[in-house]
Design an enzyme around this catalytic site. Structure first.
Site, PDB file in Angstrom:
ATOM      1  CE  LYS A  42      -4.487   0.685   0.252  1.00  0.00           C
ATOM      2  NZ  LYS A  42      -5.485  -0.325  -0.125  1.00  0.00           N
TER       3      LYS A  42
HETATM    4  N1  GLU Z   1      -7.301  -0.217  -3.388  1.00  0.00           N
HETATM    5  C1  GLU Z   1      -8.010  -1.419  -3.651  1.00  0.00           C
HETATM    6  C2  GLU Z   1      -8.029  -2.306  -2.424  1.00  0.00           C
HETATM    7  O1  GLU Z   1      -7.834  -1.860  -1.323  1.00  0.00           O
HETATM    8  C3  GLU Z   1      -7.535  -2.119  -4.913  1.00  0.00           C
HETATM    9  C4  GLU Z   1      -6.111  -2.569  -4.877  1.00  0.00           C
HETATM   10  C5  GLU Z   1      -5.612  -3.121  -6.217  1.00  0.00           C
HETATM   11  O2  GLU Z   1      -6.393  -3.230  -7.133  1.00  0.00           O
HETATM   12  O3  GLU Z   1      -4.412  -3.413  -6.278  1.00  0.00           O
HETATM   13  O4  GLU Z   1      -8.300  -3.482  -2.507  1.00  0.00           O
END
Ligand code: GLU
Length: 421
Positions: A111
């Site tokens: 993240k």
């Molecule tokens: N931000 C989204 C999540 O928390 C998608 C993450 C992604 O597609 O890599 O799952």
């Protein structure tokens, strides 16, 4: 255990640790494996100096945390918000590891985020922040290393800037470095709706457990953005009654179901969901306590807490957001027999279609929307029953089952790979 009401209750990394330890203990994981699984594999903090539109220089702080690369390249979104913190990134990165493992995608978890307030930044300022942030984390991202995606306050445009910045540095267009891109830059059909659609699929399966037909089901949704808004729209299309939408400034309620398309139009025109025709304004607190079949928190962390969990009036909580329930609230929901579809399962539709996008980019061959949605449905429904089966076999509630399933899969990959020294 975290003391209820303590500041710790709202620290996502501490909440993540409690869920982790609980599942690790139930799996009898040895100490060494626990140490590996709970330690983020890489944490990068970067300074992002940019020139603001008024000529002043400002330095923003950005992070990229890679929690695990045991099952494949790291994967996870990038968020822009004033309250982004390293602990939040760690929690969200670990949740990506567990989420990808629950739905069995060949990814680890990551993240990223930048501490900034997008509401007071111009498009040009956001572009400068995004490009400099990308340049600063460039060495640790890539289609085989770590693949960012949108999250809170980032979107297709942000992903296009990241893709372009990365490609300019590498001297070749590399679409597979990010997902959630615009369609004509290697994006996938169905990606914008994917998280909401995934929530719809697991909600539908959960309703079956209660023998509630969709046409009789009532849903309260907190958040009306990419996840909540899409879920509302798709649920309404299926004949499910979305009786209440909760946003930051309050809620709107109609016992017969809100007209979601008209509510979206109303918000576009007035800037708020409030004062919508044929509906009643409520405070967010009142709205969370409404009687309904499904409560779908789809905005941010720490919405269902030790303070309000006892007063919820729903049968099912479907966690569209990451970390909307604090660990002390878990026990209260369990005691009350509320059926929880945990975040690492419920909102996995987004990363699942991100995976499809990455596969399509690497193949250079794009699927039609029907195929994307069918494959998404198969993965969400199978994963839902995998978690339920695990819960039943181990006599634990759904969240612990999802964590156990995920930890087991990641630990197995680590064991097979062995330790490089
Ligand atoms: N931000 C989204 C999540 O928390 C998608 C993450 C992604 O597609 O890599 O799952």
């Amino acid at each position: 255990m975290l003391a209820p009401h303590a500041a710790d209750e709202f620290n996502p990394w501490k909440n993540a640790a409690i869920r982790f330890e609980n599942a690790a203990a139930k799996l009898n994981l040895d100490d060494g494996m626990r140490k590996i699984l709970k330690t983020p594999s890489k944490e990068l903090t970067v300074a992002i100096p940019i020139i603001l539109d008024d000529g002043r220089v400002e330095v923003f702080t950005g992070y990229r945390v890679q929690h695990s690369i045991a099952r494949g390249p790291a994967k996870g979104g990038i968020r822009y918000a004033p309250d982004v913190s390293l602990d939040e990134m760690r929690a969200l990165a670990s949740w990506m590891t567990w989420k990808c493992a629950v739905v069995n995608l060949p990814y680890g978890g990551a993240k990223g985020g930048v501490i900034c307030d997008p509401a007071i930044l111009s498009q040009i300022e956001l572009e400068r922040i995004t490009r400099r942030y990308t340049a600063e984390i460039l060495d640790i991202i890539g289609p085989e290393k770590d693949i960012p995606a949108p999250d809170m306050n980032t979107n297709e445009q942000t992903m296009a800037w990241i893709m372009d910045t990365y490609s300019m540095h590498k001297r070749e267009t590399t679409t597979g470095v990010v997902t959630g891109k615009p369609l004509n830059l290697g994006g996938s059909l169905g990606r914008p709706e994917a998280t909401g659609r995934g929530c719809l699929f697991v909600t539908r399966e959960a309703l079956k457990k209660f023998e509630i037909p969709p046409s009789r089901a009532t849903v309260v949704i907190q958040g009306f953005g990419n996840v909540g808004g899409m879920a509302a729209r798709l649920m309404a299309k299926q004949g499910i009654k979305v009786v209440c939408i909760i946003e930051t400034d309050g809620a709107v309620y109609n016992a017969n179901g809100l007209d979601i398309e008209a509510l979206m139009k109303h918000r576009r025109e007035t800037g708020s969901i409030l004062d919508f025709s044929e509906s009643q304004n409520l405070s967010s607190d009142e709205a969370l306590r409404l009687q309904c079949d499904v409560l779908l928190p789809a905005a941010k962390e720490n919405v269902i807490t030790s303070e309000n969990a006892a007063s919820l009036n729903c049968k099912i909580v479907c966690e569209g957001a990451n970390g909307p329930t604090t660990a002390p609230a878990d026990h209260i929901l369990a005691e009350r027999g509320i059926f929880v579809v945990p975040d690492i399962l419920a909102n996995a539709g987004g990363v699942t279609v991100s995976y499809f996008e990455w596969v399509q980019d690497r193949q250079g061959y794009f699927w039609n929307e029907k195929l994307v949605n069918e494959r998404l449905e198969e993965i969400m429904v199978n994963s839902f029953y995998d978690v339920l089966k695990y819960a039943c076999e181990h006599n634990v509630e759904n969240r612990t089952a999802a964590y156990m399933l995920a930890l087991d899969r990641v630990a197995f990959a680590i064991k097979l790979r062995g330790l490089y020294a």
